[in-house]
Write an enzyme that holds these catalytic residues in place. Structure first.
Site, short mmCIF file in Angstrom:
data_model
loop_
_atom_site.label_atom_id
_atom_site.label_comp_id
_atom_site.label_asym_id
_atom_site.label_seq_id
_atom_site.Cartn_x
_atom_site.Cartn_y
_atom_site.Cartn_z
NE ARG A 52 -52.95 3.68 29.02
CZ ARG A 52 -52.78 3.56 27.72
NH1 ARG A 52 -52.62 4.52 26.95
NH2 ARG A 52 -52.37 2.36 27.55
CG HIS A 91 -48.99 -1.60 28.73
ND1 HIS A 91 -50.33 -1.54 29.28
CD2 HIS A 91 -49.03 -1.14 27.42
CE1 HIS A 91 -51.10 -1.06 28.22
NE2 HIS A 91 -50.61 -0.90 27.45
CD GLN A 99 -50.20 -4.25 24.27
OE1 GLN A 99 -50.99 -3.32 24.12
NE2 GLN A 99 -50.41 -5.34 23.27
NE ARG A 102 -54.28 -4.17 25.99
CZ ARG A 102 -53.98 -3.00 26.17
NH1 ARG A 102 -53.56 -2.16 25.26
NH2 ARG A 102 -54.36 -2.31 27.29
N1 NVA Z 1 -44.28 2.76 25.43
C1 NVA Z 1 -45.57 3.14 25.06
C2 NVA Z 1 -46.46 2.09 24.95
C3 NVA Z 1 -47.79 2.78 24.44
C4 NVA Z 1 -48.93 1.64 24.49
C5 NVA Z 1 -46.10 4.48 25.86
O1 NVA Z 1 -45.78 4.26 26.96
O2 NVA Z 1 -46.34 5.26 25.43
N1 CP Z 2 -51.24 -0.26 23.50
C1 CP Z 2 -51.94 0.65 24.03
O1 CP Z 2 -51.91 0.24 25.08
O2 CP Z 2 -52.71 1.20 23.21
P1 CP Z 2 -53.53 2.41 23.62
O3 CP Z 2 -52.46 3.43 24.07
O4 CP Z 2 -54.25 2.96 22.52
O5 CP Z 2 -54.34 2.22 24.89
#
Ligand code: NVA
Ligand code: CP
Length: 303
Positions: free
Chosen positions: A103, A130, A133, A289
């Site tokens: 990430r 993502h 997700q 997930r």
């Molecule tokens: N768009 C958000 C998604 C979090 C899971 C971010 O990148 O922070």
């Molecule tokens: N939706 C998601 O990716 O959640 P986290 O940021 O908690 O991993």
């Protein structure tokens, strides 16, 4: 399939194969049918340059359930956080691990890991996309609706990582897609160029009410993503009105479902009332997930 870097890389058939395996693994877990032999003795490194609740815990638990061993690697504690190039990190970690979940901010860092390493790389969120997700989102949609046939997904808000992956994933499995975002916050050209190939199955507007018309699934995400905290005030103004609320729900089909990747900001992109009345769907999505990512790891890492 060698990696999961972005939804654009997957065919519709590959997505369906992952979802079918995810359904099977979910069934097995619920019925006590063991599957801890699938990744027995394998290791997954999980590099986090951004915060996470769901991604970290679901990958870590999922790897354990499959018989493997997850290593949580905070970038603050890795040399990558002190400037060691990703090309070198990739070549070193490939000699210890069987797979890497990362990430981070830039998509090109994830692509570089895949290019220089020789083990499967899984994108656990970048500024661009993502995919993990959205595989869970698609699994949840199919679970609640039975199939993707004739469904319309509507995304309201920022043309961000979630919007990008949803547009690609939903179109690839045969759904129609409508997206409502402010003019200055549209998805990048690469995504729009992909989507226009689908003709009138893809619509983009700056009117949430227009986009929500006849939708089967409504999805939104935070107005300011991780890394954009400094723009939060400006974004609050730009996104005022880009909210899933009762008025918007009235434009969608009466049995429309609502999803949110979480974390959610109540009374910003979604009202407390709509969130709570669709909590069953949203928390099933969060659970999925685990199952979807286990399917990805098995596809990429099993012998
Ligand atoms: N768009 C958000 C998604 C979090 C899971 C971010 O990148 O922070
Ligand atoms: N939706 C998601 O990716 O959640 P986290 O940021 O908690 O991993």
């Amino acid at each position: 399939m060698k990696h999961l870097l972005k939804m654009l890389d997957l065919s519709g058939g590959e997505i369906i194969d992952i979802l079918n395996l995810a359904d099977q693994l979910k069934y097995e877990l619920k019925h006590g049918i063991p599957h801890s032999h699938l990744l027995k003795g394998k290791t997954l490194g999980m590099i986090f340059q951004k915060a996470s609740t769901r991604t970290r815990v679901s990958f870590e638990t999922g790897m354990y359930q499959l018989g493997g061993y997850p290593l949580f690697l905070s970038s603050n504690d890795l040399q990558i956080g002190r400037g060691e190039p990703v090309q070198d990190t990739a070549r070193v970690l490939s000699r210890y691990l069987d797979g890497i979940m990362i990430r981070t901010f830039e998509q090109k860092e994830v692509e570089a890991l895949a290019q220089y390493g020789n083990i499967p790389i899984i994108n656990g969120l970048t500024d661009f996309c993502h995919p993990c997700q959205v595989l869970a989102d698609l699994m949840t949609i199919r679970e609640f609706k039975g199939s993707f046939d004739g469904l319309k997904m509507c995304f309201i808000g920022d043309g961000n990582n979630m919007a990008n992956s949803l547009i690609v994933g939903c179109l690839k499995v045969g759904m129609s897609v409508s997206i409502a975002c402010p003019d200055d916050y549209q998805p990048p050209k690469e995504i729009l160029d992909f989507a226009v190939q689908y003709g009138d199955k893809f619509e983009m507007t700056n009117s949430p009410m227009e986009a929500a018309k006849g939708a089967d699934v409504l999805i939104t995400d935070v107005w300011a993503s991780m890394g954009q905290e400094g723009e939060a005030e400006k974004r609050k103004q730009a996104f005022a009105g880009y909210q899933i609320n009762d008025e918007l729900m009235a434009r969608a089909k009466s049995d429309a479902m609502v999803l949110h990747c979480l974390p959610a900001h109540r009374e910003e992109e979604i009202t407390e009332k709509v969130f709570e009345s669709h909590a069953d769907e949203i928390f099933e999505e969060a659970e999925n997930r685990l199952h979807a990512q286990k399917a990805v790891m098995v596809k990429l890492m099993a012998d």
